[in-house]
Design a protein around this motif. Structure first.
Motif, mmCIF file in Angstrom:
data_model
loop_
_atom_site.group_PDB
_atom_site.id
_atom_site.type_symbol
_atom_site.label_atom_id
_atom_site.label_comp_id
_atom_site.label_asym_id
_atom_site.label_seq_id
_atom_site.Cartn_x
_atom_site.Cartn_y
_atom_site.Cartn_z
ATOM 1 N N THR A 333 0.831 -1.211 0.000
ATOM 2 C CA THR A 333 0.000 0.000 0.000
ATOM 3 C C THR A 333 0.862 1.256 0.000
ATOM 4 O O THR A 333 0.578 2.235 -0.709
ATOM 5 N N LEU A 334 1.919 1.222 0.812
ATOM 6 C CA LEU A 334 2.828 2.374 0.875
ATOM 7 C C LEU A 334 3.467 2.611 -0.487
ATOM 8 O O LEU A 334 3.522 3.746 -0.976
ATOM 9 N N ARG A 335 3.942 1.536 -1.135
ATOM 10 C CA ARG A 335 4.585 1.670 -2.439
ATOM 11 C C ARG A 335 3.599 2.142 -3.500
ATOM 12 O O ARG A 335 3.974 2.853 -4.437
ATOM 13 N N TYR A 336 2.328 1.729 -3.358
ATOM 14 C CA TYR A 336 1.310 2.150 -4.323
ATOM 15 C C TYR A 336 1.216 3.671 -4.381
ATOM 16 O O TYR A 336 1.283 4.275 -5.459
ATOM 17 N N PHE A 337 1.062 4.299 -3.228
ATOM 18 C CA PHE A 337 0.909 5.755 -3.202
ATOM 19 C C PHE A 337 2.208 6.469 -3.575
ATOM 20 O O PHE A 337 2.181 7.514 -4.223
ATOM 21 N N GLN A 338 3.345 5.907 -3.182
ATOM 22 C CA GLN A 338 4.614 6.534 -3.548
ATOM 23 C C GLN A 338 4.850 6.443 -5.054
ATOM 24 O O GLN A 338 5.344 7.385 -5.668
ATOM 25 N N THR A 339 4.504 5.303 -5.652
ATOM 26 C CA THR A 339 4.667 5.155 -7.096
ATOM 27 C C THR A 339 3.718 6.085 -7.846
ATOM 28 O O THR A 339 4.084 6.707 -8.851
ATOM 29 N N GLU A 340 2.488 6.166 -7.369
ATOM 30 C CA GLU A 340 1.515 7.065 -7.982
ATOM 31 C C GLU A 340 2.024 8.503 -7.960
ATOM 32 O O GLU A 340 1.962 9.226 -8.971
ATOM 33 N N LEU A 397 1.505 6.483 4.716
ATOM 34 C CA LEU A 397 1.582 5.695 5.955
ATOM 35 C C LEU A 397 0.188 5.511 6.558
ATOM 36 O O LEU A 397 -0.129 4.440 7.102
ATOM 37 N N ARG A 398 -0.643 6.552 6.470
ATOM 38 C CA ARG A 398 -2.009 6.405 6.964
ATOM 39 C C ARG A 398 -2.795 5.408 6.122
ATOM 40 O O ARG A 398 -3.616 4.645 6.633
ATOM 41 N N ALA A 399 -2.547 5.417 4.811
ATOM 42 C CA ALA A 399 -3.210 4.441 3.948
ATOM 43 C C ALA A 399 -2.758 3.028 4.277
ATOM 44 O O ALA A 399 -3.565 2.086 4.285
ATOM 45 N N ALA A 400 -1.470 2.861 4.554
ATOM 46 C CA ALA A 400 -0.945 1.531 4.880
ATOM 47 C C ALA A 400 -1.503 1.018 6.204
ATOM 48 O O ALA A 400 -1.516 -0.201 6.446
ATOM 49 N N ALA A 401 -1.945 1.944 7.049
ATOM 50 C CA ALA A 401 -2.476 1.541 8.361
ATOM 51 C C ALA A 401 -3.954 1.186 8.316
ATOM 52 O O ALA A 401 -4.531 0.791 9.338
ATOM 53 N N VAL A 402 -4.602 1.330 7.137
ATOM 54 C CA VAL A 402 -6.022 0.981 7.024
ATOM 55 C C VAL A 402 -6.171 -0.530 7.214
ATOM 56 O O VAL A 402 -5.562 -1.321 6.491
ATOM 57 N N PRO A 403 -7.011 -0.981 8.148
ATOM 58 C CA PRO A 403 -7.144 -2.422 8.402
ATOM 59 C C PRO A 403 -8.027 -3.100 7.338
ATOM 60 O O PRO A 403 -8.882 -2.457 6.728
#
Length: 411
Positions: A333-340, A397-403
């Protein structure tokens, strides 16, 4: 990491992504040119003058007695100034590097070049002649200024004249190389302001003009053994750096004792460092303004990236939860937003590169700014890529913390 989901998501947010890309492009174009302008200003402000600046101070004296013998007045003044405690050297000069007041003569390397320049009615035509700044002063000027004599000798006492009928000169290295490329200028003759040859007896390493022009001619200068013969004169004093203020006060008092019929303006009493600072005041102010505008623009761009990323995270919470539920890790998830973010910023940088050269061309036309070197562009790209990754890190990081349980919630 599949790029297809990222590109598909961006295709559904074309307007938002395009606006952010345009903001990055404008930031890239402006910041690259701003950094280039700052570098040019800093280079100019830090130009070496060629003189040993630390211990120099000067004061202006203007005689109101029109009948006095000015040469005798200067000689008496200098004798009194050299007796001031702490003064190691004192000379009378007509101007100084960065002193603004400049005298210059069309100068040629040969009589033939001079004749061609006169026939063409231009001393600067075809590069045959140049127009260097000319310094005149009393005996000991080279030593008082702390100039580095790299060849030849200083002026002898019998070579100093009260008028312009000089027979010898000391050139700066840049001027010597310009007039005599590939040759030894020492012993050669220059023709400055007339058909009479002036022999080169010395060469100093660096000597800046009183008033800066184009970078390629700023070091074109020469010294004449020409005594100042005006009622208004500048006295140059050398002392220990910590004694400069005291020496200036005592020197002014001494001059008033020697001849009350003179004016010593308070603005004319200053150290060389103060004179240099005053000369470049506009440049240093401009550097501060450019720095503030550059950082401000980067900050606004970072806010835009962060705000958009937060908005998208809020909108995609359920889809993020679904991805987590089917096996995506926090790192994915973290890489998704960073790549975007990387793709958006890269598109902005590509457009910004073209805009940077367009903006530079406009600045070259309107303000005579030099051409933007290509290496500023990769530096600007790295800064924006790094800024984009830092700006998106918090929302990512907030996106990666979504359960994963969010996937079960209703829209």
């Amino acid at each position: 990491m599949q790029l297809r989901p990222i590109l598909s998501s961006l295709s559904h947010h074309k307007l938002t992504a395009s606006l952010l890309m345009l903001q990055v492009a404008l930031t890239c174009a402006i910041v690259c040119n701003v950094v280039f302008m700052i570098a040019n200003r800093v280079e100019q402000v830090t130009l070496p003058s060629g003189v040993d600046e630390a211990g120099l101070s000067m004061l202006n004296s203007e005689s109101i007695d029109k009948s006095e013998n000015r040469l005798a007045r200067h000689a008496a003044d200098l004798a009194g100034l050299r007796a001031v405690p702490g003064v190691t050297a004192a000379v009378a000069v007509d101007t100084l590097p960065l002193g603004r007041d400049e005298s210059s003569y069309g100068t040629c390397a040969s009589a033939e070049d001079l004749a061609k320049a006169i026939a063409a009615r231009s001393m600067m035509r075809d590069g045959l002649c140049v127009q260097p700044a000319v310094y005149g002063g009393t005996q000991g000027e080279v030593g008082a200024l702390g100039l580095h004599l790299i060849a030849g000798r200083d002026f002898r006492a019998d070579e100093y004249v009260a008028g312009s009928d000089v027979h010898v000169a000391i050139l700066s290295r840049a001027l010597a190389e310009k007039l005599y490329p590939g040759k030894d200028a020492l012993g050669q003759s220059v023709y400055a302001g007339g058909a009479k040859p002036i022999r080169v007896i010395g060469i100093v390493d660096t000597l800046l003009r009183p008033h800066l022009r184009a970078p390629e001619v700023n070091q074109y200068a020469m010294l004449f053994p020409m005594l100042p013969n005006d009622g208004e004169v500048t006295y140059l004093l050398r002392s220990a750096p910590q004694d400069r203020e005291r020496v200036l006060r005592m020197a002014a008092e001494k001059l008033q004792q020697l001849s009350p019929e003179r004016i010593i303006p308070a603005s004319g009493m200053r150290t060389y460092a103060q004179m240099r600072e005053a000369y470049f005041q506009r440049d240093t102010t401009m550097i501060g303004l450019l720095l503030a505008s550059g950082f401000g623009l980067l900050f606004v761009t970072a806010l835009g990236i962060t705000g958009l990323a937060n908005f998208w995270v809020q909108q995609r919470r359920r889809s993020i939860g679904i991805r987590r539920a089917i096996g995506a890790t926090r790192g994915d998830t973290l890489r998704y937003f960073q790549t975007e973010n990387f793709l958006i910023v890269s598109g902005g940088i590509a457009l910004g590169t073209l805009l940077a050269f367009v903006l530079n061309a406009a600045l070259m036309t309107q303000y005579e700014l030099p051409r933007l070197p290509w290496h500023y562009l990769p530096i600007g790209a790295l800064v924006l890529w790094g800024l984009g990754q830092l700006a998106v890190l918090g929302p990512a990081l907030r996106a990666a913390a979504v359960p994963p349980v969010v996937a079960t919630q209703s829209v």
